[in-house]
Design an enzyme around this catalytic site. Structure first.
Site, PDB file in Angstrom:
ATOM      1  N   LYS A  34      18.705  -9.253  -4.569  1.00 20.92           N
ATOM      2  CA  LYS A  34      17.533  -8.450  -4.195  1.00 20.92           C
ATOM      3  C   LYS A  34      17.590  -8.208  -2.690  1.00 20.92           C
ATOM      4  CE  LYS A  34      12.450  -8.336  -4.568  1.00 20.92           C
ATOM      5  NZ  LYS A  34      11.233  -8.990  -5.075  1.00 20.92           N
ATOM      6  N   SER A  74       7.893  -6.338  -8.077  1.00 22.92           N
ATOM      7  CA  SER A  74       8.687  -5.630  -7.106  1.00 22.92           C
ATOM      8  C   SER A  74      10.194  -5.726  -7.335  1.00 22.92           C
ATOM      9  CB  SER A  74       8.374  -6.176  -5.712  1.00 22.92           C
ATOM     10  OG  SER A  74       8.780  -7.541  -5.611  1.00 22.92           O
ATOM     11  N   SER A  77       6.458 -10.765  -9.580  1.00 23.52           N
ATOM     12  CA  SER A  77       7.589  -9.846  -9.383  1.00 23.52           C
ATOM     13  C   SER A  77       8.924 -10.233  -9.995  1.00 23.52           C
ATOM     14  CB  SER A  77       7.806  -9.596  -7.902  1.00 23.52           C
ATOM     15  OG  SER A  77       6.865  -8.673  -7.435  1.00 23.52           O
TER      16      SER A  77
HETATM   17  N1  GLN Z   1       2.525  -6.872  -7.930  1.00 16.49           N
HETATM   18  C1  GLN Z   1       2.101  -7.882  -7.000  1.00 16.49           C
HETATM   19  C2  GLN Z   1       1.875  -7.271  -5.652  1.00 16.49           C
HETATM   20  O1  GLN Z   1       1.963  -6.109  -5.552  1.00 16.49           O
HETATM   21  C3  GLN Z   1       3.106  -8.990  -6.927  1.00 16.49           C
HETATM   22  C4  GLN Z   1       4.307  -8.648  -6.141  1.00 16.49           C
HETATM   23  C5  GLN Z   1       5.260  -9.791  -6.028  1.00 16.49           C
HETATM   24  O2  GLN Z   1       5.227 -10.727  -6.815  1.00 16.49           O
HETATM   25  N2  GLN Z   1       6.100  -9.714  -5.018  1.00 16.49           N
HETATM   26  O3  GLN Z   1       1.607  -7.934  -4.696  1.00 16.49           O
END
Ligand code: GLN
Length: 487
Positions: free
Chosen positions: A76, A151, A175
């Site tokens: 990532k 994400s 995410s």
């Molecule tokens: N969807 C959540 C956010 O937008 C979690 C994102 C994540 O886990 N990095 O913050």
């Protein structure tokens, strides 16, 4: 090769049926064919990957073989990797070539794994659909009109489309698990503190945790063996004995107690998701597990609590991007303050700015007690619910997401709807607990459904066992999107 498990790949490499160079080339070729449509990778650098593959082949010929030696892994783009462009999905870091390795990158390198490329992601890991990436959205390989989740959408897409045998990801509110669910693959967010955050670009430090994504639980266990471990450079890293996460994979489940939170099954879940999850639970009964009802009364507060705490921490973490030391700097400005302002106005996207504004607000004088402090108290109550529930059961199961993958644009204009994608996952980040998602079927429009498994602290080996036993009697995890050519 594209569908092989990590263990099968390791056997092929050890038997010299294939070299790491050849294996890496197969996946690089696959990326070349599919990435223009799917956009899962921000950076691919054949030369750097093949150099590592060459070194891995040398390790193999000299007999220094570890389980992942020679195997390509997609990283990532939130992890700093020496010599690699590391953007975190943002214009702010669009010119940042990392001078050092994150701890997990170092650990993969020491294991002889090959960096296959850097995967696309929501900007600074803020999002649930990959639509906030400066590099454009990633497509869901099952249906390109659907989002892959976020994400870690690039990593999930790469594994689902068989562009990578495995990938790394991070999870602040969901995410790893939400994109794994939406793309029909397996992913685990470990207990907070198990995997080092050193060199992982910070979003919300008290919630962020790295973990692996792969086709199966068996593969995840091998990746966990490389990723987990104490790191003196991360002050929240846990000092514990190292574990073999594969050790319990074959254990029978006849003594397993599965807790089903009554609140999850009450309302909010779509019918198609509910039926796939219920079928999976029925499978667990057949494997000998018993089901108990548990209650997590404060979980409903996890989205509001998360959206106070995560932006608060983000507003502080992201203050370092000021155009001075590294990253983007606005080309035209009058003085220092103007440079800061223009750099941040131009370098960050809309969602990141929204979070910085919310975070600054909830931390400001006069609002701190009302929002930040209150959210911290509720965070404790949310964690306590799990402690109570784990007195009655070994793991908690439910859906990973309330619905299957949604279409592009469906939620991007409505932040609240987008935030609700993590309704089942964010409570575990607030509690610091481990959570995983495994594919358990298909719902509306034939899009994948994920089962969420939450374990007690440091019970990753047990969770992987539970997932593996299910994957021994089902084949959802072996399915790949049919529209893509599988060689
Ligand atoms: N969807 C959540 C956010 O937008 C979690 C994102 C994540 O886990 N990095 O913050």
């Amino acid at each position: 090769m594209l569908n092989a498990s990590l263990k099968q790949l390791a056997l092929q490499l050890a038997a010299r049926k294939i070299s790491s160079i050849e294996l890496t080339e197969i996946f690089l070729e696959r990326i070349k064919t599919l990435n223009k449509d799917l956009n899962a990778f921000i950076t691919v650098n054949e030369e750097m990957s093949l150099d590592q593959a060459r070194a891995a082949d040398k390790m193999i010929s000299s007999g220094q073989v570890q389980p992942l030696t020679g195997i390509p892994v997609a990283q990532k783009d939130i992890f700093c990797a020496k010599g690699w462009l590391t953007t975190c999905g943002s214009k702010m870091l669009s010119n940042f070539v990392s001078p050092y390795d994150a701890t997990i990158i170092e650990r993969f390198n020491q294991a002889g794994a090959v960096i296959l490329g850097k995967t696309n992601m929501d900007e600074f890991a803020m999002g649930s659909s990959n639509e906030t990436s400066y590099y454009g959205p990633v497509k869901n390989p099952w249906d390109i009109s659907a989002v892959p989740g976020g994400s870690s959408g690039g990593s999930a897409c790469a594994v689902a489309a068989r562009m990578a045998p495995a990938a790394t990801a991070t999870d602040t509110g969901g995410s790893i698990r939400q994109p794994a669910a939406l793309c029909g693959i397996s992913g685990i967010k470990p207990t907070y503190g198990l995997v080092s955050r050193y060199g992982m670009i910070a979003f919300a430090s008290s919630l962020d945790q790295a973990g692996p994504m792969a086709k199966s639980a068996e593969d995840l266990a091998l990746l966990m063996n490389v990723m987990a471990g104490f790191d003196a450079r991360d002050s929240t890293s846990m000092q514990r004995q190292t574990e073999d996460y594969s050790r319990d994979l074959e254990k029978p489940l006849d003594r397993l107690r599965i807790g089903l939170p009554k609140e999850y099954f009450a309302k909010g879940m779509n019918h198609d998701v509910a039926s796939a999850v219920e079928a999976a639970i029925a499978e667990y009964r057949k494997l000998g597990a018993t089901i108990v009802e548990v209650s997590l009364p404060n979980t409903k507060l996890s989205i509001p609590v998360y959206y106070v705490l995560a932006p608060a921490e983000a507003s502080s973490n992201l203050s370092r991007f000021d155009g001075v030391r590294y990253g983007y700097r606005a080309p035209h400005y009058s003085d220092l303050e103007d440079m800061y302002k223009k750099t941040r106005a131009q370098g960050f996207g809309a969602e990141v700015k929204r979070r910085i504004l919310i975070g600054t607000y909830v931390l400001s004088h006069g609002y701190y007690d009302a929002y930040y402090l209150q959210a911290q108290k509720l965070r404790r109550l949310i964690a306590n619910d799990f402690t109570e529930a784990f007195k009655q059961c070994d793991v908690i199961m439910g859906p990973t997401t309330p619905a299957v993958a949604f279409d592009f644009g469906e939620k991007s204009d409505d932040p609240i709807q987008m935030y609700l994608s993590d309704i089942y996952t964010s409570a575990t980040n607030l509690a610091g607990l481990p959570g995983m998602s495994i594919p358990v079927g298909f719902g509306d429009k034939n899009r994948p459904v994920g089962l969420h498994i939450v374990g007690n602290y440091f019970r990753e080996a047990q969770m992987l066992n539970i997932a593996h036993q299910y994957q021994q009697v089902t084949d959802w995890h072996l399915r790949a999107p049919e529209r893509l050519p599988v060689a």
